[in-house]
Design an enzyme around this catalytic site. Structure first.
Site, PDB file in Angstrom:
ATOM      1  N   TRP A  56      42.695  44.997  37.910  1.00 44.12           N
ATOM      2  CA  TRP A  56      43.414  44.499  37.060  1.00 44.12           C
ATOM      3  C   TRP A  56      42.862  44.934  35.753  1.00 44.12           C
ATOM      4  O   TRP A  56      43.686  45.009  34.771  1.00 44.12           O
ATOM      5  CB  TRP A  56      43.030  43.004  36.969  1.00 44.12           C
ATOM      6  N   PHE A  87      50.953  33.216  46.681  1.00 44.69           N
ATOM      7  CA  PHE A  87      49.731  34.099  46.346  1.00 44.69           C
ATOM      8  C   PHE A  87      48.965  34.531  47.537  1.00 44.69           C
ATOM      9  O   PHE A  87      49.551  34.007  48.559  1.00 44.69           O
ATOM     10  CB  PHE A  87      48.611  33.361  45.292  1.00 44.69           C
ATOM     11  N   GLN A 135      50.882  41.211  47.979  1.00 48.45           N
ATOM     12  CA  GLN A 135      51.540  40.748  47.000  1.00 48.45           C
ATOM     13  C   GLN A 135      52.310  41.614  46.401  1.00 48.45           C
ATOM     14  O   GLN A 135      52.217  42.668  46.167  1.00 48.45           O
ATOM     15  CB  GLN A 135      50.315  40.437  46.031  1.00 48.45           C
ATOM     16  N   ASP A 158      47.127  42.696  45.899  1.00 48.88           N
ATOM     17  CA  ASP A 158      46.191  42.407  46.862  1.00 48.88           C
ATOM     18  C   ASP A 158      46.610  42.571  48.388  1.00 48.88           C
ATOM     19  O   ASP A 158      48.156  42.107  48.724  1.00 48.88           O
ATOM     20  CB  ASP A 158      45.708  41.015  47.143  1.00 48.88           C
ATOM     21  N   GLU A 191      37.780  35.275  43.899  1.00 50.59           N
ATOM     22  CA  GLU A 191      38.859  35.604  44.396  1.00 50.59           C
ATOM     23  C   GLU A 191      38.933  36.298  45.829  1.00 50.59           C
ATOM     24  O   GLU A 191      37.792  36.939  46.120  1.00 50.59           O
ATOM     25  CB  GLU A 191      39.916  36.599  43.720  1.00 50.59           C
ATOM     26  N   ARG A 208      42.197  29.293  45.540  1.00 53.83           N
ATOM     27  CA  ARG A 208      43.480  30.194  46.245  1.00 53.83           C
ATOM     28  C   ARG A 208      42.581  31.157  47.240  1.00 53.83           C
ATOM     29  O   ARG A 208      41.470  31.331  47.460  1.00 53.83           O
ATOM     30  CB  ARG A 208      43.940  30.919  45.206  1.00 53.83           C
TER      31      ARG A 208
HETATM   32  C1  FRU Z   1      43.670  38.859  43.036  1.00 55.05           C
HETATM   33  C2  FRU Z   1      44.467  37.867  42.780  1.00 55.05           C
HETATM   34  C3  FRU Z   1      44.404  36.670  43.711  1.00 55.05           C
HETATM   35  C4  FRU Z   1      45.588  35.970  43.779  1.00 55.05           C
HETATM   36  C5  FRU Z   1      46.654  37.071  43.442  1.00 55.05           C
HETATM   37  C6  FRU Z   1      48.035  36.896  42.767  1.00 55.05           C
HETATM   38  O1  FRU Z   1      44.100  40.082  42.666  1.00 55.05           O
HETATM   39  O2  FRU Z   1      44.485  37.345  41.491  1.00 55.05           O
HETATM   40  O3  FRU Z   1      43.416  35.747  43.201  1.00 55.05           O
HETATM   41  O4  FRU Z   1      45.940  35.224  44.778  1.00 55.05           O
HETATM   42  O5  FRU Z   1      45.909  38.125  42.856  1.00 55.05           O
HETATM   43  O6  FRU Z   1      48.815  37.919  42.743  1.00 55.05           O
END
Ligand code: FRU
Length: 496
Positions: A300, A94, A51, A35, A217, A162
């Protein structure tokens, strides 16, 4: 616990050669990226965090990678901003967001930790944390977490809590986070604060009513035109023939923000992108008032790249959003245009059967094909093509659909290699703008009324572009190569 200095050293010593990567899309210096985080303007520069797991080409303990830009296209790599090095974020820093404040650049993110229950068993909890910095180095505040799981109303999940998105309205900061309610449905919940440290729970801004996936998310919330838009990335979506596909997906809820109830009254829910690789988008408002969105150009559900490639994950081109006639338009930021070189233009060219056009080829380009008229029923554009490989978009006139197919792009583990999109706003002509950057294609249909984003890791020597038509079609073509002269500096990495 991971160490930030170690991650920075590793990044500097193992940085991957730029010639193996896309040129105008953000990629990790080394290792894994998912992300976009903290997409924000600070002291006049555009900051993008992400990330990041530098040590391997797969997801792992989450750090925040960091880069800056002055124009959304040319990015400068910076040292990683955060590592999971505290008790409260030991299982990962995260996703989250950033905002410019009087104290500096504030990052709001999710600290993930494992916690022991009273009976000795373990659980994962997610809490919201704050770090403040000068645009290069960041310090986590001593009172973290600033929103603990204990502040959640009864029944709300503490394991799925989150991805805070922060914004300011007059003297108040608001924060929207993804969560799951007592019925197991995804929701976005709202908090408020005067100082980013002490937060009060406000409301459920919106929830999925069992319709749009499960956990929501990466929320983002902003006004656009006369409406308000909540962007979320639901997991476990159920396909719906014309709009949604199975699995993870980014959607926009468009409606009106009821400021008395602090709730979004939604009027339409749409897919933000119809391709295979688009997730967790985040937006920023520029100083000249544009709303610009960037997303992870992967999913994902499509976690695929060639074996041996030491980096994984890319960002989309930043896209300007506009709401007109109830349609959410997205188009590549205008700054891209200053990097266009070597125009090749064809006007009113007749296509029948299979053909290539002189000088229309390559893997780094901005190509617009406009279908004007003709008696054809099907028209196909294939790219990254040679005798062995190709990836294509086929327009089927009767059904007004576009079918994407990367079966022959070379990714042999790619089980989901086809996807369809229904054209929602049919115009007199069909305008297809393709952005290609070595391993990705972003298609903008009819000036961005719909977008379709996909990756394909075809060997770079496949660079033909082939047109196919069952009868006759008249087309206009405009093609540019994208060129970033000079090298991006890496000097700032030395400052840590
Ligand atoms: C979305 C996610 C978020 C989380 C992050 C973890 O792709 O699952 O919800 O914060 O990736 O890497």
């Amino acid at each position: 616990m991971a160490d930030l200095a170690k991650a920075n050293k590793y990044q500097k010593e193992n940085r991957i050669d730029k010639r193996e990567k896309p040129i105008f899309h953000v990629t990790p210096p080394v290792g894994w990226m998912n992300d976009p985080n903290g997409f924000s303007i600070f002291q006049g520069k555009i900051h993008l965090f992400y990330q990041y797991h530098p040590y391997r080409d797969v997801w792992g303990p989450m750090h925040w990678g960091h880069c800056i830009s002055e124009d959304f296209i040319r990015w400068k790599e910076l040292p990683p901003a955060m590592a999971p090095d505290m008790d409260y974020d030991a299982a990962g820093c995260f996703s989250g967001s950033a905002i410019e404040t009087e104290e500096g650049h504030a990052l709001l993110y999710t600290g993930v930790m494992e916690k022991e229950r009273t009976d000795g068993t373990k659980e994962i909890v997610q809490q919201q944390c704050l770090a403040i910095g000068d645009g290069i180095t960041y310090e986590k505040v001593s009172i973290n977490p600033v929103i603990s799981f204990g502040q959640l109303p009864d029944g709300f999940s503490r394991e799925d809590f989150r991805d805070p998105k922060v914004w300011r309205e007059k003297e108040t900061y608001y924060l929207a986070a993804g969560n799951i309610n007592g019925q197991g449905n995804g929701q976005v919940i709202l908090f408020e604060s005067e100082d980013l440290r002490e937060w009060r729970y406000v409301s459920v801004l919106a929830d999925n009513q069992g319709k749009y996936g499960r956990m929501w998310e990466c929320p983002d919330f902003f006004p656009l035109g006369q409406k308000d838009v909540l962007v979320v990335s639901p997991q476990d979506m159920q396909a719906d023939e014309t709009e949604f596909h199975n699995g993870n997906q980014a959607v926009a809820l468009i409606g009106v923000y009821d400021r008395k109830q602090y709730r979004l009254l939604e009027e339409q829910v749409i897919s933000l992108d119809y391709g295979t690789d688009f997730y967790a988008p985040q937006t920023v408002e520029t100083e000249d008032g544009r709303r610009v969105m960037i997303a992870w150009m992967q999913s994902w559900d499509m976690n695929i790249k060639p074996a041996g490639q030491k980096w994984c994950g890319m960002m989309t081109i930043p896209r300007q959003l506009e709401l007109r006639d109830n349609t959410l338009y997205q188009k590549p930021v205008k700054e891209l245009e200053k990097y266009r070189r070597d125009p090749v233009v064809y006007t009113g060219r007749e296509i029948s059967g299979t053909c290539m056009l002189p000088d229309i080829r390559g893997r780094i380009l901005d190509l617009t094909v406009e279908l004007l008229e003709g008696d054809f029923r099907e028209f196909t554009v294939s790219f990254a093509a040679n005798e062995k490989f190709h990836t294509s978009f086929r327009y089927i006139r009767d059904t007004q659909t576009i079918e994407f197919d990367r079966t022959y792009c070379g990714m042999v583990r790619d089980a989901v290699c086809q996807r369809k999109m229904k054209i929602k706003k049919v115009e007199r002509t069909l305008k297809l703008r393709f952005l290609l950057d070595r391993f990705s294609v972003e298609l903008f249909v009819n000036d961005g009324a719909q977008a379709f984003t996909s990756t394909f890791y075809t060997p770079l020597e496949a660079e033909d572009i082939i047109f196919q038509c069952d009868k006759k079609a008249m087309i206009n073509v405009e093609k540019y190569t994208i060129l970033l002269d000079g090298e991006e500096g890496e000097d700032l990495c030395e400052r840590i």
